[in-house]
Design a protein around this motif. Sequence first.
Motif, PDB file in Angstrom:
ATOM      1  N   GLU A 104     -38.844  69.891  57.400  1.00 18.02           N
ATOM      2  CA  GLU A 104     -38.872  68.629  56.659  1.00 18.02           C
ATOM      3  C   GLU A 104     -38.906  67.443  57.613  1.00 18.02           C
ATOM      4  O   GLU A 104     -39.608  66.457  57.381  1.00 18.02           O
ATOM      5  CB  GLU A 104     -37.654  68.531  55.733  1.00 18.02           C
ATOM      6  CG  GLU A 104     -37.765  69.389  54.479  1.00 18.02           C
ATOM      7  CD  GLU A 104     -36.546  69.261  53.594  1.00 18.02           C
ATOM      8  OE1 GLU A 104     -35.475  68.884  54.114  1.00 18.02           O
ATOM      9  OE2 GLU A 104     -36.665  69.542  52.383  1.00 18.02           O
ATOM     10  N   GLU A 105     -38.127  67.542  58.693  1.00 19.59           N
ATOM     11  CA  GLU A 105     -38.135  66.480  59.699  1.00 19.59           C
ATOM     12  C   GLU A 105     -39.500  66.385  60.373  1.00 19.59           C
ATOM     13  O   GLU A 105     -40.005  65.291  60.647  1.00 19.59           O
ATOM     14  CB  GLU A 105     -37.050  66.749  60.740  1.00 19.59           C
ATOM     15  CG  GLU A 105     -36.972  65.709  61.849  1.00 19.59           C
ATOM     16  CD  GLU A 105     -36.469  64.361  61.358  1.00 19.59           C
ATOM     17  OE1 GLU A 105     -36.439  63.424  62.171  1.00 19.59           O
ATOM     18  OE2 GLU A 105     -36.120  64.234  60.171  1.00 19.59           O
ATOM     19  N   MET A 106     -40.122  67.528  60.608  1.00 20.81           N
ATOM     20  CA  MET A 106     -41.476  67.545  61.169  1.00 20.81           C
ATOM     21  C   MET A 106     -42.437  66.804  60.236  1.00 20.81           C
ATOM     22  O   MET A 106     -43.252  65.978  60.679  1.00 20.81           O
ATOM     23  CB  MET A 106     -41.926  68.999  61.344  1.00 20.81           C
ATOM     24  CG  MET A 106     -43.376  69.184  61.748  1.00 20.81           C
ATOM     25  SD  MET A 106     -43.702  68.732  63.460  1.00 20.81           S
ATOM     26  CE  MET A 106     -45.361  69.405  63.668  1.00 20.81           C
ATOM     27  N   LEU A 109     -41.893  62.960  60.369  1.00 21.43           N
ATOM     28  CA  LEU A 109     -42.379  62.327  61.587  1.00 21.43           C
ATOM     29  C   LEU A 109     -43.907  62.244  61.602  1.00 21.43           C
ATOM     30  O   LEU A 109     -44.477  61.218  61.981  1.00 21.43           O
ATOM     31  CB  LEU A 109     -41.866  63.089  62.814  1.00 21.43           C
ATOM     32  CG  LEU A 109     -40.348  63.019  63.041  1.00 21.43           C
ATOM     33  CD1 LEU A 109     -39.926  63.972  64.155  1.00 21.43           C
ATOM     34  CD2 LEU A 109     -39.920  61.601  63.369  1.00 21.43           C
ATOM     35  N   THR A 110     -44.593  63.327  61.193  1.00 25.13           N
ATOM     36  CA  THR A 110     -46.053  63.286  61.185  1.00 25.13           C
ATOM     37  C   THR A 110     -46.568  62.285  60.161  1.00 25.13           C
ATOM     38  O   THR A 110     -47.600  61.651  60.371  1.00 25.13           O
ATOM     39  CB  THR A 110     -46.642  64.674  60.896  1.00 25.13           C
ATOM     40  OG1 THR A 110     -46.100  65.188  59.669  1.00 25.13           O
ATOM     41  CG2 THR A 110     -46.346  65.637  62.037  1.00 25.13           C
ATOM     42  N   SER A 111     -45.845  62.121  59.037  1.00 23.83           N
ATOM     43  CA  SER A 111     -46.280  61.137  58.040  1.00 23.83           C
ATOM     44  C   SER A 111     -46.145  59.714  58.551  1.00 23.83           C
ATOM     45  O   SER A 111     -46.775  58.798  58.037  1.00 23.83           O
ATOM     46  CB  SER A 111     -45.464  61.297  56.750  1.00 23.83           C
ATOM     47  OG  SER A 111     -44.126  60.895  56.936  1.00 23.83           O
ATOM     48  N   ALA A 120     -42.811  67.863  66.648  1.00 24.14           N
ATOM     49  CA  ALA A 120     -42.161  69.174  66.698  1.00 24.14           C
ATOM     50  C   ALA A 120     -41.049  69.191  67.734  1.00 24.14           C
ATOM     51  O   ALA A 120     -39.958  69.734  67.486  1.00 24.14           O
ATOM     52  CB  ALA A 120     -43.199  70.250  67.010  1.00 24.14           C
ATOM     53  N   ARG A 121     -41.309  68.615  68.899  1.00 22.62           N
ATOM     54  CA  ARG A 121     -40.263  68.589  69.935  1.00 22.62           C
ATOM     55  C   ARG A 121     -39.047  67.797  69.453  1.00 22.62           C
ATOM     56  O   ARG A 121     -37.901  68.189  69.678  1.00 22.62           O
ATOM     57  CB  ARG A 121     -40.830  67.991  71.227  1.00 22.62           C
ATOM     58  CG  ARG A 121     -41.683  68.968  72.034  1.00 22.62           C
ATOM     59  CD  ARG A 121     -41.988  68.419  73.420  1.00 22.62           C
ATOM     60  NE  ARG A 121     -42.903  67.290  73.362  1.00 22.62           N
ATOM     61  CZ  ARG A 121     -44.232  67.410  73.431  1.00 22.62           C
ATOM     62  NH1 ARG A 121     -44.771  68.620  73.518  1.00 22.62           N
ATOM     63  NH2 ARG A 121     -45.008  66.340  73.387  1.00 22.62           N
TER      64      ARG A 121
END
Length: 372
Positions: A104-106, A109-111, A120-121
């Motif tokens: 969900e955090e990924m 961040l991409t959004s 991802a890191r």
Amino acid sequence: MSDPEGRGEPSERTNPELRNAEHAYQERANFDGTDPERADPEARDLPKGTRAPAAGVTTGALARRLGVSPTTLRTWDRRYGLGPAAREPGRHRRWSERDIAVVEEMGRLTSQGVPPADAARAALRHGPGPTASRMPSPRRTARSGEGAPDTFVRQRRGLSRAAARLDAPVVQDLLSEAVERHGLIAAWQQVMVPTLHAVGRKWEEAGDRYVEVEHLLSWHVSRTLHRCATAPVAVPSPGAPLLLACVPGEQHSLPLEALSAALGELGVAQRMFGAAVPVEAVSAAVRRTGPAVVVLWSQARSTASVPLARHIADTRWGVRGARGRPVVMLAGPGWAGPAVRGALRPTTLREALTQIGRVCGERTDVRVRHPS
């Protein structure tokens, strides 16, 4: 432009056996999101000494929850290691709450425009906790080229993906950022409206599957506009307040809310009545407040009423010998039919503000961008 699936990044690890097992499992998964083992009554009566399936959700169920494809989750797992932490040979992969929070955090961040590898890191390093150090959004790192088409495309894409995930906090953050970065008019015309249209088209093409996405996005757009409309202004404009109302039977009020928000930023006094306002209520409000302009919004031809517009234009107020009447502004695509004499017909939010400024006898600054 960032790719949520991380195409173009070097592969960090591969597991063909695991990938094939996942593919086979997805073909067996039920449409409603339950897994074959739960659907099979024999799976509930395991022999003694056989371990029960591990707790967690399947890749298919998680993909539906996040609004992404199972392929995206498998790509994130293969390239960035964003997969289930616990793996057992011969068993289907199960995502724990911790695993879900990381992906969900990924997605968040991409959004926000963070490249997939960096996102991802950060998701793996900091995790999803409330005190986690977030990756900076593009607004905080650079402000060059803010009005470039690519910037709007990226913001619309991020907003659409966040809405598809039903990620309300990110949807609200992205909307607020768009207003702060570009100003209300550009944020409405270049980010909010195109995203609402895109989500609406997806809903129409997929039946009722995405109705919850459209409702969530619409509510947060409305919330953002209300915040702008109620923001304090340094010097309110003089004169009677303008009246804004949707015609009877018209439930689509977001564009009118955008106009109300823009007027609020400019300090123009107004009375916003919202959706489907009865004729008697509009007439009474005109007589009581004596507005210079009455804005009537109609989204569909079926709700636009020329007799109503003429009735409001002929409504008078004040004492005998000093009576006044309003200028009627017919806003929205529903008014595409016969013209009403003396009525204003703006086609954009910016044009509506300019026409209101002329009627009120004062120059209205349509540049509503916040000073930096």
